[in-house]
Design an enzyme around this catalytic site. Structure first.
Site, PDB file in Angstrom:
ATOM      1  N   ALA A  33       0.829  -1.210   0.000  1.00  0.00           N
ATOM      2  CA  ALA A  33       0.000   0.000   0.000  1.00  0.00           C
ATOM      3  C   ALA A  33       0.864   1.262   0.000  1.00  0.00           C
ATOM      4  O   ALA A  33       0.541   2.239  -0.683  1.00  0.00           O
ATOM      5  CB  ALA A  33      -0.953  -0.003   1.195  1.00  0.00           C
ATOM      6  N   GLY A  54       2.126   1.504  -3.458  1.00  0.00           N
ATOM      7  CA  GLY A  54       1.014   1.872  -4.329  1.00  0.00           C
ATOM      8  C   GLY A  54       0.574   3.307  -4.160  1.00  0.00           C
ATOM      9  O   GLY A  54       0.155   3.960  -5.124  1.00  0.00           O
ATOM     10  N   ASP A  55       0.668   3.839  -2.940  1.00  0.00           N
ATOM     11  CA  ASP A  55       0.339   5.240  -2.696  1.00  0.00           C
ATOM     12  C   ASP A  55       1.239   6.139  -3.535  1.00  0.00           C
ATOM     13  O   ASP A  55       0.776   7.085  -4.178  1.00  0.00           O
ATOM     14  CB  ASP A  55       0.492   5.551  -1.208  1.00  0.00           C
ATOM     15  CG  ASP A  55       0.214   6.997  -0.874  1.00  0.00           C
ATOM     16  OD1 ASP A  55      -0.833   7.524  -1.303  1.00  0.00           O
ATOM     17  OD2 ASP A  55       1.047   7.611  -0.181  1.00  0.00           O
ATOM     18  N   ALA A  56       2.519   5.822  -3.558  1.00  0.00           N
ATOM     19  CA  ALA A  56       3.464   6.617  -4.342  1.00  0.00           C
ATOM     20  C   ALA A  56       3.208   6.468  -5.837  1.00  0.00           C
ATOM     21  O   ALA A  56       3.238   7.454  -6.585  1.00  0.00           O
ATOM     22  CB  ALA A  56       4.892   6.206  -4.001  1.00  0.00           C
TER      23      ALA A  56
END
Length: 137
Positions: free
Chosen positions: A23, A26-28
């Site tokens: 996560a 994935g946020d980046a």
């Protein structure tokens, strides 16, 4: 030397990676894709990029994004999303419900997973669906 912009982890390595690690990754990835889309589509200048991107990367917007792509996810992708969504988190940011934040965490885990697998075409396909008909959120 490892190319951290083009990684491709094995399925075993992916299963050993924590879902919150995926996560974070994935946020980046999602943030970079949003910022790239905003710049390339002329929707934001360098000065207004952060403000413009916040509306798209906040948990409520990510929860809406999930609703757009859920019917298109493969069984493996849906399983990663659910692992991320069901992960216990300690705090929920203001402006988001618990359900929105969990959905956003699932989306970020999915994007981290696809990035770590080297599935850039799939990332782009899902991202295109998310920003399709996007207004000025």
């Amino acid at each position: 030397m490892t190319d951290y912009l083009s990684i491709q982890l094995s399925d075993d390595a992916l299963h050993q990676t924590s879902v919150l690690g995926l996560a974070q990754l994935g946020d980046a990835v999602y943030s970079l894709m949003i910022r790239s889309w905003l710049c390339l589509s002329g929707r934001a200048t360098a000065h207004g990029l952060h403000k413009a991107s916040v509306g798209f990367v906040a948990a409520p917007a990510q929860a809406r994004a999930v609703a757009k792509i859920m019917p298109e996810l493969t069984a493996a992708e849906a399983a990663v999303f659910k692992r991320g969504r069901n992960t216990r988190v300690r705090t929920i940011p203001r402006g988001a419900t618990q359900e929105e934040y969990h959905a956003a965490t699932g989306l970020e885990a999915l994007f981290g997973y696809l990035y770590a697998k080297g599935e850039t075409k799939r990332l782009n396909d899902l991202f295109a669906r998310i920003v399709e008909n996007a207004g000025g959120e």
